[in-house]
Design a protein around this motif. Structure first.
Motif, PDB file in Angstrom:
ATOM      1  N   ASP A  46       0.832  -1.208   0.000  1.00  0.00           N
ATOM      2  CA  ASP A  46       0.000   0.000   0.000  1.00  0.00           C
ATOM      3  C   ASP A  46       0.870   1.262   0.000  1.00  0.00           C
ATOM      4  O   ASP A  46       0.512   2.271  -0.621  1.00  0.00           O
ATOM      5  CB  ASP A  46      -0.921   0.004   1.218  1.00  0.00           C
ATOM      6  CG  ASP A  46      -2.084  -0.966   1.079  1.00  0.00           C
ATOM      7  OD1 ASP A  46      -2.310  -1.467  -0.050  1.00  0.00           O
ATOM      8  OD2 ASP A  46      -2.753  -1.241   2.092  1.00  0.00           O
ATOM      9  N   ILE A  47       1.997   1.216   0.673  1.00  0.00           N
ATOM     10  CA  ILE A  47       2.922   2.358   0.646  1.00  0.00           C
ATOM     11  C   ILE A  47       3.473   2.546  -0.771  1.00  0.00           C
ATOM     12  O   ILE A  47       3.512   3.659  -1.297  1.00  0.00           O
ATOM     13  CB  ILE A  47       4.079   2.139   1.645  1.00  0.00           C
ATOM     14  CG1 ILE A  47       3.558   2.149   3.075  1.00  0.00           C
ATOM     15  CG2 ILE A  47       5.161   3.221   1.463  1.00  0.00           C
ATOM     16  CD1 ILE A  47       4.577   1.688   4.107  1.00  0.00           C
ATOM     17  N   ALA A  48       3.872   1.441  -1.393  1.00  0.00           N
ATOM     18  CA  ALA A  48       4.450   1.530  -2.741  1.00  0.00           C
ATOM     19  C   ALA A  48       3.441   2.060  -3.749  1.00  0.00           C
ATOM     20  O   ALA A  48       3.809   2.778  -4.683  1.00  0.00           O
ATOM     21  CB  ALA A  48       4.951   0.152  -3.172  1.00  0.00           C
ATOM     22  N   ASP A  49       2.161   1.700  -3.568  1.00  0.00           N
ATOM     23  CA  ASP A  49       1.140   2.068  -4.550  1.00  0.00           C
ATOM     24  C   ASP A  49       0.374   3.335  -4.193  1.00  0.00           C
ATOM     25  O   ASP A  49      -0.560   3.710  -4.898  1.00  0.00           O
ATOM     26  CB  ASP A  49       0.143   0.918  -4.721  1.00  0.00           C
ATOM     27  CG  ASP A  49       0.748  -0.251  -5.489  1.00  0.00           C
ATOM     28  OD1 ASP A  49       1.807  -0.064  -6.112  1.00  0.00           O
ATOM     29  OD2 ASP A  49       0.163  -1.343  -5.461  1.00  0.00           O
ATOM     30  N   ALA A  57       8.046  10.801   1.293  1.00  0.00           N
ATOM     31  CA  ALA A  57       7.265  10.332   2.432  1.00  0.00           C
ATOM     32  C   ALA A  57       7.059   8.817   2.364  1.00  0.00           C
ATOM     33  O   ALA A  57       7.115   8.120   3.383  1.00  0.00           O
ATOM     34  CB  ALA A  57       5.918  11.045   2.476  1.00  0.00           C
ATOM     35  N   ARG A  58       6.842   8.312   1.156  1.00  0.00           N
ATOM     36  CA  ARG A  58       6.659   6.871   1.007  1.00  0.00           C
ATOM     37  C   ARG A  58       7.959   6.123   1.285  1.00  0.00           C
ATOM     38  O   ARG A  58       7.955   5.062   1.931  1.00  0.00           O
ATOM     39  CB  ARG A  58       6.146   6.561  -0.405  1.00  0.00           C
ATOM     40  CG  ARG A  58       4.709   7.027  -0.622  1.00  0.00           C
ATOM     41  CD  ARG A  58       4.424   7.325  -2.075  1.00  0.00           C
ATOM     42  NE  ARG A  58       4.494   6.153  -2.912  1.00  0.00           N
ATOM     43  CZ  ARG A  58       4.650   6.203  -4.248  1.00  0.00           C
ATOM     44  NH1 ARG A  58       4.765   7.373  -4.869  1.00  0.00           N
ATOM     45  NH2 ARG A  58       4.671   5.093  -4.950  1.00  0.00           N
ATOM     46  N   ALA A  59       9.092   6.680   0.836  1.00  0.00           N
ATOM     47  CA  ALA A  59      10.389   6.067   1.121  1.00  0.00           C
ATOM     48  C   ALA A  59      10.650   6.057   2.621  1.00  0.00           C
ATOM     49  O   ALA A  59      11.164   5.070   3.172  1.00  0.00           O
ATOM     50  CB  ALA A  59      11.500   6.820   0.391  1.00  0.00           C
ATOM     51  N   THR A 107      11.540  -0.270  -4.997  1.00  0.00           N
ATOM     52  CA  THR A 107      11.729  -0.093  -6.435  1.00  0.00           C
ATOM     53  C   THR A 107      10.595   0.730  -7.023  1.00  0.00           C
ATOM     54  O   THR A 107      10.806   1.614  -7.857  1.00  0.00           O
ATOM     55  CB  THR A 107      11.804  -1.467  -7.133  1.00  0.00           C
ATOM     56  OG1 THR A 107      12.897  -2.201  -6.606  1.00  0.00           O
ATOM     57  CG2 THR A 107      11.975  -1.308  -8.641  1.00  0.00           C
ATOM     58  N   ASP A 108       9.363   0.440  -6.585  1.00  0.00           N
ATOM     59  CA  ASP A 108       8.202   1.170  -7.103  1.00  0.00           C
ATOM     60  C   ASP A 108       8.102   2.576  -6.536  1.00  0.00           C
ATOM     61  O   ASP A 108       7.435   3.433  -7.123  1.00  0.00           O
ATOM     62  CB  ASP A 108       6.917   0.393  -6.787  1.00  0.00           C
ATOM     63  CG  ASP A 108       6.749  -0.836  -7.663  1.00  0.00           C
ATOM     64  OD1 ASP A 108       7.023  -0.737  -8.870  1.00  0.00           O
ATOM     65  OD2 ASP A 108       6.338  -1.888  -7.141  1.00  0.00           O
ATOM     66  N   VAL A 109       8.728   2.808  -5.393  1.00  0.00           N
ATOM     67  CA  VAL A 109       8.724   4.142  -4.809  1.00  0.00           C
ATOM     68  C   VAL A 109       9.804   5.011  -5.442  1.00  0.00           C
ATOM     69  O   VAL A 109       9.588   6.195  -5.712  1.00  0.00           O
ATOM     70  CB  VAL A 109       8.925   4.065  -3.280  1.00  0.00           C
ATOM     71  CG1 VAL A 109       9.144   5.456  -2.680  1.00  0.00           C
ATOM     72  CG2 VAL A 109       7.716   3.399  -2.622  1.00  0.00           C
ATOM     73  N   ASP A 110      10.960   4.415  -5.705  1.00  0.00           N
ATOM     74  CA  ASP A 110      12.074   5.171  -6.279  1.00  0.00           C
ATOM     75  C   ASP A 110      11.737   5.740  -7.649  1.00  0.00           C
ATOM     76  O   ASP A 110      12.161   6.842  -8.001  1.00  0.00           O
ATOM     77  CB  ASP A 110      13.319   4.284  -6.397  1.00  0.00           C
ATOM     78  CG  ASP A 110      13.900   3.914  -5.047  1.00  0.00           C
ATOM     79  OD1 ASP A 110      13.572   4.587  -4.050  1.00  0.00           O
ATOM     80  OD2 ASP A 110      14.668   2.931  -4.985  1.00  0.00           O
ATOM     81  N   ARG A 111      10.989   4.980  -8.422  1.00  0.00           N
ATOM     82  CA  ARG A 111      10.659   5.410  -9.791  1.00  0.00           C
ATOM     83  C   ARG A 111       9.450   4.619 -10.280  1.00  0.00           C
ATOM     84  O   ARG A 111       9.092   3.610  -9.693  1.00  0.00           O
ATOM     85  CB  ARG A 111      11.842   5.142 -10.736  1.00  0.00           C
ATOM     86  CG  ARG A 111      12.139   3.655 -10.917  1.00  0.00           C
ATOM     87  CD  ARG A 111      13.420   3.423 -11.691  1.00  0.00           C
ATOM     88  NE  ARG A 111      13.644   2.021 -12.005  1.00  0.00           N
ATOM     89  CZ  ARG A 111      14.062   1.104 -11.148  1.00  0.00           C
ATOM     90  NH1 ARG A 111      14.305   1.457  -9.884  1.00  0.00           N
ATOM     91  NH2 ARG A 111      14.245  -0.143 -11.513  1.00  0.00           N
TER      92      ARG A 111
END
Length: 279
Positions: A46-49, A57-59, A107-111
């Motif tokens: 849920d954080i990643a998406d 903030a998500r990282a 990975t999904d948060v970085d980019r």
């Protein structure tokens, strides 16, 4: 799930999932451990998406999970990681696998992942799916060698199936997980997610990825057919249910417009009955 350590919203997500139905076949201790692991996965996913939160903030939220997991293993205040504490203790779960899942979500948060290389996609699948499998096979009571092999193949099979099922949903948030080699091999230009998924040539690229998923299902089923020790009905159920989803997608094809194929809870229950009669 332990209501003392699992937030109510997270409990609702878990209990409403097809995964919940699939894991109900396990003995209580194993079942509760799997629900806890799944709740952890849902929380970091849920954080990643989260498309409303900014990347920083998500990282930071994922970093807090890293801190809490580390504290759990070193005897500190586990914070939100308390939800998996009992499972970690009872089944000797490996911290590295929790860290790998967080790395995958990072990975999904970085980019926004777009047409990764085949090697990058395989690493992503290992982190977000096979690492979960490695946690799961310990809970199932499997020996290390067949357990790790099953986690490798079934994790990748399930993740590739999800990628093929979620093409449009992923593109809507700027992501395309199909590897560059397959898209370019189909003659496609890697322009924007919207243009790539609207191109009818995505169908042969998707079918090539589906072939890889089928190959992993074959390997996973061969391991399960050898009847290694452990509670195997749960992985057999997931393999059977999601392979059927993959077959239905192949029949429909991936040329736009696509209709999303879903896992049927009624179908899951029937598969549980069938596997219970044939094990």
């Amino acid at each position: 799930m332990n209501p003392k350590t699992t937030p109510a919203a997270l409990r609702a997500q878990v209990s409403g999932s097809s995964f919940y139905a699939g894991m109900r076949v396990l003995p209580r201790a194993e079942r509760e451990a799997m629900y806890a692991v799944y709740a952890f996965c849902r929380a970091v996913d849920d954080i990643a998406d989260d498309q409303q939160g900014d990347r920083a903030a998500r990282a930071a939220a994922l970093d807090q999970w890293r801190t809490d997991i580390a504290a759990l293993y070193t005897g500190g205040d586990a914070g939100q990681a308390a939800l998996v504490a009992e499972a970690v203790t009872r089944f000797d779960l490996d911290r590295a696998d929790f860290d790998a899942v967080i790395d995958g979500m990072a990975t999904d948060v970085d980019r926004d992942v777009r047409w990764p290389s085949a090697a990058e996609l395989d690493l992503y699948c290992d982190r977000v799916a096979s690492a979960v499998g490695r946690l799961s096979v310990r809970i199932f009571g499997m020996a290390p060698a067949p357990g790790i092999a099953l986690a490798h193949h079934l994790g990748r099979a399930l993740q590739l199936t999800n990628i093929l099922r979620d093409i449009d949903e992923d593109a809507a948030i700027g992501r395309v997980y199909l590897p560059a080699e397959l898209l370019e091999g189909a003659g496609m230009a890697l322009t924007t997610p919207a243009e790539v998924v609207a191109d009818r040539r995505i169908d042969p690229a998707a079918r090539a990825l589906a072939k890889q998923a089928h190959d992993h299902y074959v390997e996973a089923n061969a391991i399960l057919a050898a009847r290694p020790r452990g509670h195997l009905i749960a992985p057999r159920l997931m393999a059977a249910a999601y392979a059927k989803v993959l077959t239905r997608m192949e029949a429909a094809g991936w040329a736009p417009p696509r209709t999303r194929i879903r896992v049927s809870k009624l179908g899951l229950l029937w598969t549980v009955v069938r596997l219970s009669l044939t094990r």
